[in-house]
Scaffold this motif. Structure first.
Motif, PDB file in Angstrom:
ATOM      1  N   LYS A 195      57.759  53.715 -69.304  1.00  0.00           N
ATOM      2  CA  LYS A 195      58.633  54.785 -69.759  1.00  0.00           C
ATOM      3  C   LYS A 195      59.746  54.241 -70.652  1.00  0.00           C
ATOM      4  CE  LYS A 195      57.935  57.515 -65.530  1.00  0.00           C
ATOM      5  NZ  LYS A 195      58.614  58.189 -64.388  1.00  0.00           N
ATOM      6  N   LYS A 196      59.651  52.954 -70.986  1.00  0.00           N
ATOM      7  CA  LYS A 196      60.716  52.310 -71.739  1.00  0.00           C
ATOM      8  C   LYS A 196      60.133  51.385 -72.799  1.00  0.00           C
ATOM      9  CE  LYS A 196      65.276  51.642 -71.835  1.00  0.00           C
ATOM     10  NZ  LYS A 196      66.272  52.721 -71.898  1.00  0.00           N
ATOM     11  N   PRO A 197      60.429  51.612 -74.076  1.00  0.00           N
ATOM     12  CA  PRO A 197      59.974  50.689 -75.111  1.00  0.00           C
ATOM     13  C   PRO A 197      60.506  49.281 -74.851  1.00  0.00           C
ATOM     14  CG  PRO A 197      60.816  52.707 -76.094  1.00  0.00           C
ATOM     15  CD  PRO A 197      61.173  52.763 -74.638  1.00  0.00           C
ATOM     16  N   GLY A 198      59.642  48.307 -74.989  1.00  0.00           N
ATOM     17  CA  GLY A 198      60.041  46.924 -74.735  1.00  0.00           C
ATOM     18  C   GLY A 198      59.526  46.383 -73.425  1.00  0.00           C
ATOM     19  N   ALA A 199      59.125  47.253 -72.511  1.00  0.00           N
ATOM     20  CA  ALA A 199      58.533  46.780 -71.254  1.00  0.00           C
ATOM     21  C   ALA A 199      57.148  46.196 -71.532  1.00  0.00           C
ATOM     22  CB  ALA A 199      58.437  47.927 -70.257  1.00  0.00           C
ATOM     23  N   ILE A 200      56.797  45.151 -70.798  1.00  0.00           N
ATOM     24  CA  ILE A 200      55.507  44.488 -70.982  1.00  0.00           C
ATOM     25  C   ILE A 200      54.736  44.550 -69.662  1.00  0.00           C
ATOM     26  CG2 ILE A 200      54.349  42.325 -71.557  1.00  0.00           C
ATOM     27  CD1 ILE A 200      56.826  41.536 -73.161  1.00  0.00           C
ATOM     28  N   LEU A 201      53.604  45.264 -69.670  1.00  0.00           N
ATOM     29  CA  LEU A 201      52.799  45.453 -68.471  1.00  0.00           C
ATOM     30  C   LEU A 201      51.356  45.070 -68.760  1.00  0.00           C
ATOM     31  CD1 LEU A 201      54.093  48.987 -67.376  1.00  0.00           C
ATOM     32  CD2 LEU A 201      55.011  46.761 -66.709  1.00  0.00           C
ATOM     33  N   SER A 202      50.667  44.524 -67.759  1.00  0.00           N
ATOM     34  CA  SER A 202      49.262  44.157 -67.930  1.00  0.00           C
ATOM     35  C   SER A 202      48.545  44.289 -66.598  1.00  0.00           C
ATOM     36  CB  SER A 202      49.131  42.719 -68.451  1.00  0.00           C
ATOM     37  OG  SER A 202      49.708  41.798 -67.535  1.00  0.00           O
ATOM     38  N   HIS A 203      47.207  44.431 -66.658  1.00  0.00           N
ATOM     39  CA  HIS A 203      46.438  44.443 -65.423  1.00  0.00           C
ATOM     40  C   HIS A 203      45.067  43.832 -65.648  1.00  0.00           C
ATOM     41  CE1 HIS A 203      43.454  47.657 -66.115  1.00  0.00           C
ATOM     42  NE2 HIS A 203      44.404  48.393 -66.649  1.00  0.00           N
ATOM     43  N   GLU A 204      44.521  43.302 -64.548  1.00  0.00           N
ATOM     44  CA  GLU A 204      43.198  42.682 -64.546  1.00  0.00           C
ATOM     45  C   GLU A 204      42.495  43.089 -63.268  1.00  0.00           C
ATOM     46  OE1 GLU A 204      41.241  38.179 -64.140  1.00  0.00           O
ATOM     47  OE2 GLU A 204      43.380  38.447 -64.544  1.00  0.00           O
ATOM     48  N   ALA A 205      41.256  43.545 -63.387  1.00  0.00           N
ATOM     49  CA  ALA A 205      40.483  43.945 -62.207  1.00  0.00           C
ATOM     50  C   ALA A 205      39.040  43.507 -62.386  1.00  0.00           C
ATOM     51  CB  ALA A 205      40.561  45.456 -61.999  1.00  0.00           C
ATOM     52  N   ALA A 206      38.448  43.007 -61.310  1.00  0.00           N
ATOM     53  CA  ALA A 206      37.051  42.574 -61.354  1.00  0.00           C
ATOM     54  C   ALA A 206      36.465  42.637 -59.959  1.00  0.00           C
ATOM     55  CB  ALA A 206      36.939  41.150 -61.914  1.00  0.00           C
ATOM     56  N   ILE A 207      35.191  43.025 -59.885  1.00  0.00           N
ATOM     57  CA  ILE A 207      34.451  43.050 -58.621  1.00  0.00           C
ATOM     58  C   ILE A 207      33.141  42.317 -58.855  1.00  0.00           C
ATOM     59  CG2 ILE A 207      33.369  44.489 -56.859  1.00  0.00           C
ATOM     60  CD1 ILE A 207      35.304  46.744 -57.679  1.00  0.00           C
ATOM     61  N   GLY A 208      32.801  41.399 -57.949  1.00  0.00           N
ATOM     62  CA  GLY A 208      31.581  40.624 -58.127  1.00  0.00           C
ATOM     63  C   GLY A 208      30.930  40.267 -56.809  1.00  0.00           C
ATOM     64  N   VAL A 209      29.984  39.327 -56.892  1.00  0.00           N
ATOM     65  CA  VAL A 209      29.261  38.844 -55.717  1.00  0.00           C
ATOM     66  C   VAL A 209      29.278  37.328 -55.745  1.00  0.00           C
ATOM     67  CG1 VAL A 209      27.742  40.854 -55.570  1.00  0.00           C
ATOM     68  CG2 VAL A 209      27.064  38.889 -56.965  1.00  0.00           C
ATOM     69  N   ILE A 210      28.814  36.703 -54.668  1.00  0.00           N
ATOM     70  CA  ILE A 210      28.708  35.248 -54.638  1.00  0.00           C
ATOM     71  C   ILE A 210      27.634  34.798 -55.631  1.00  0.00           C
ATOM     72  CG2 ILE A 210      27.976  33.290 -53.225  1.00  0.00           C
ATOM     73  CD1 ILE A 210      29.314  34.582 -50.845  1.00  0.00           C
ATOM     74  N   ALA A 211      27.989  33.871 -56.500  1.00  0.00           N
ATOM     75  CA  ALA A 211      27.058  33.376 -57.514  1.00  0.00           C
ATOM     76  C   ALA A 211      25.971  32.514 -56.865  1.00  0.00           C
ATOM     77  CB  ALA A 211      27.812  32.567 -58.565  1.00  0.00           C
ATOM     78  N   GLU A 212      24.718  32.832 -57.175  1.00  0.00           N
ATOM     79  CA  GLU A 212      23.593  32.108 -56.582  1.00  0.00           C
ATOM     80  C   GLU A 212      23.618  30.621 -56.947  1.00  0.00           C
ATOM     81  OE1 GLU A 212      21.212  32.801 -54.428  1.00  0.00           O
ATOM     82  OE2 GLU A 212      22.023  34.806 -54.101  1.00  0.00           O
ATOM     83  N   GLU A 213      23.986  30.316 -58.203  1.00  0.00           N
ATOM     84  CA  GLU A 213      23.966  28.916 -58.610  1.00  0.00           C
ATOM     85  C   GLU A 213      24.999  28.085 -57.853  1.00  0.00           C
ATOM     86  OE1 GLU A 213      26.219  31.262 -61.856  1.00  0.00           O
ATOM     87  OE2 GLU A 213      24.455  31.502 -60.555  1.00  0.00           O
TER      88      GLU A 213
END
Length: 401
Positions: free
Chosen positions: A330-348
Motif C-alpha cells: 500500500k506504499k510506494p517504495g516497499a519491497i516484497l517478494s515470495h517463493e513457493a514450491a511443492i515437491g517429492v523426494i528425488a529418486e536420484e
C-alpha cells in the motif's frame, strides 16, 4: 458485550473445520502456587524435547494452573511469571494489556475463552533493560478425554530487554479427544527482543485453535518458531505481527502432517512503520491422508521489506499441500517478494544414499531432515538444542523409523 459474545459462539468459524463447543467438558479453573507435577506429566514432556521438568515456570494441566513464584533466578531480575488471573488481581498494568491485541469478538473461540476461560494461562513480564539469562519454560497439557482447555497468555518484554520463551502443548498417550483454545497477546517494547518457540504434540482426535497477535514497538524484534509433528483432528491458526518503525520479525514454521489431520497454519505481518522488515518461512511435510494449508501474508502499510518462503514435501498420494502466499503493498517504495514450491523426494538422491549403504527408510529420513532444516543461528543454545531434537524426531517419524 456478553449477549453479543453468546451470539458469536453460535456462528461457524470463518476458517477451518467448525467445532461444536458443547461436546467438550469444561472444568472449574484452579490456581496452585507450586508445581505439583504428577508422574504422568513427567513421562510425557520428553515429547517436547524437554526431559527436565524442573525448568518449567508455569504448567497448566487441563484447567489447573500451577506456577512457582520467583522460579530459579527469574525473581532476582524482577521478572513476573504467574497465571494471568492472578496478574489481573495484583498488577494494575496487566489489565491494560489484556484483550487489547485480540478482541473477544474475533470468533467463537475467542468469545468462549472470554466467557468461560477464567483467565487461565500465563502472564510474563520482563522489566526494562533486562536480559533474561535463561529461557522461560511453560507447558499446557490435556490429560483427560473430551476436555476443553482454555489458555489466555500475555507476554510483555519491556523497553531494551531481551527474553526467550518456550511453550509446549501436548497430550499423553491414551487421550483421544479434546479441544485446546489458546489466546496469546505479546508486546515487544522499544529496542527489545522476544524469541518465542512453540512446540505442539497432540493426538488424532484433538482440535487446536490458537489465536495470537504480536505488537512490536519501534526498534524491537520478534523471532518465532512453531513446530508440530503429531497427528491432530484439526489445527487452525493465523497469528498477526504488527511492526513499528525500524522493527523486524522472522517467523519459521515446521509442519509435519500425518493421519487424517487438517493443518491450516500461517502468519500475517503488517509493516506499519517505516524501515520495518519481515521474513516468513514455512517447511511442510505431508504423509498419510493429511491436508496442509500453508498461509503467509505480508501487508506493507509503510516503506519496508518482506519476504515469504513456503516449501512443501508430499510423501503420500493421499495427502495434500496447498501453499497460499500473499503480499500486498500500500506504499510506494516497499519491497516484497515470495517463493513457493511443492515437491517429492528425488529418486536420484534416494538411490545415491542407498548406494552408500543406507536402508531406504534411513535414506528418506536423511533427505527429510535436510528439507526441514531451518536457520537456528543466533538462538540461545537451550532453544536451539531442543528444536534440533524435535526436527530429528520429525525426520524419523514421517518415514516410519
Amino acid at each position: 458485550m456478553r449477549d453479543n459474545l453468546l451470539e458469536i459462539i453460535k456462528k461457524s468459524a470463518p476458517i477451518g473445520p467448525d467445532i461444536d463447543l458443547s461436546k467438550y467438558e469444561l472444568g472449574e479453573p484452579r490456581i496452585h502456587s507450586s508445581l505439583n507435577i504428577i508422574e504422568e506429566f513427567n513421562n510425557i514432556t520428553s515429547k517436547l524435547g524437554i526431559e527436565d521438568t524442573s525448568k518449567f515456570s508455569y504448567i497448566q494441566i487441563n484447567e489447573n494452573a500451577m506456577y512457582e513464584a520467583l522460579k530459579n533466578v527469574l525473581g532476582n531480575y524482577g521478572i513476573k511469571v504467574v497465571p494471568l488471573k492472578k496478574a489481573l488481581e495484583e498488577f494494575t498494568y496487566a489489565k491494560d494489556l489484556t484483550w487489547r491485541l485480540v478482541s473477544p469478538e474475533t470468533d467463537k473461540y475467542t468469545a468462549a475463552t472470554y466467557l468461560y476461560g477464567g483467565e487461565l494461562g500465563y502472564f510474563i513480564y520482563v522489566p526494562p533493560h533486562t536480559k533474561v539469562p535463561i529461557p522461560i519454560y511453560s507447558c499446557l497439557a490435556i490429560t483427560s478425554n473430551k476436555k476443553v482447555q482454555f489458555a489466555h497468555n500475555v507476554v510483555y518484554v519491556d523497553e531494551g530487554s531481551e527474553a526467550q520463551v518456550i511453550t509446549g502443548c501436548l497430550v499423553p498417550h491414551g487421550v483421544k479427544e479434546g479441544l485446546h483454545i489458546g489466546i496469546s497477546e505479546f508486546y515487544v517494547g522499544g529496542n527489545a527482543k522476544l524469541t518465542f518457540a512453540m512446540i505442539h504434540s497432540w493426538a488424532e482426535g484433538v482440535h487446536v485453535r490458537p489465536r495470537t497477535t504480536v505488537n512490536v514497538a519501534p526498534g524491537g524484534e520478534y523471532v518465532s518458531y512453531y513446530v508440530i509433528y503429531s497427528p491432530v483432528a484439526s489445527l487452525q491458526t493465523f497469528p498477526t505481527t504488527i511492526l513499528g518503525s525500524n522493527s523486524k520479525t522472522s517467523s519459521t514454521s515446521v509442519i509435519a502432517g500425518s493421519g487424517r489431520g487438517v493443518y491450516d497454519v500461517g502468519s500475517r505481518v503488517l509493516l506499519s512503520g517505516d524501515d520495518s522488515s519481515a521474513e516468513i518461512i514455512s517447511k511442510v511435510v505431508a504423509t498419510d491422508s493429511s491436508e496442509i494449508y500453508a498461509r503467509s501474508d505480508i501487508i506493507a502499510e509503510s516503506v519496508g521489506r518482506g519476504h515469504v518462503e513456503c516449501l512443501g514435501l508430499l510423501l503420500s498420494p493421499n495427502s495434500k499441500i496447498s501453499s497460499i502466499p500473499s503480499i500486498t503493498s500500500k506504499k510506494p517504495g516497499a519491497i516484497l517478494s515470495h517463493e513457493a514450491a511443492i515437491g517429492v523426494i528425488a529418486e536420484e538422491e534416494l538411490e545415491y544414499l542407498m548406494s552408500k549403504g543406507f536402508r531406504e527408510d534411513e535414506a528418506k529420513s536423511v533427505l527429510v531432515r535436510g528439507f526441514i532444516d531451518v536457520d537456528l543461528r543466533g538462538l540461545p543454545p537451550a532453544i536451539k538444542y531442543e528444536i534440533e531434537k524435535i526436527l530429528d524426531t520429525i525426520a524419523r517419524s514421517v518415514v516410519g523409523i
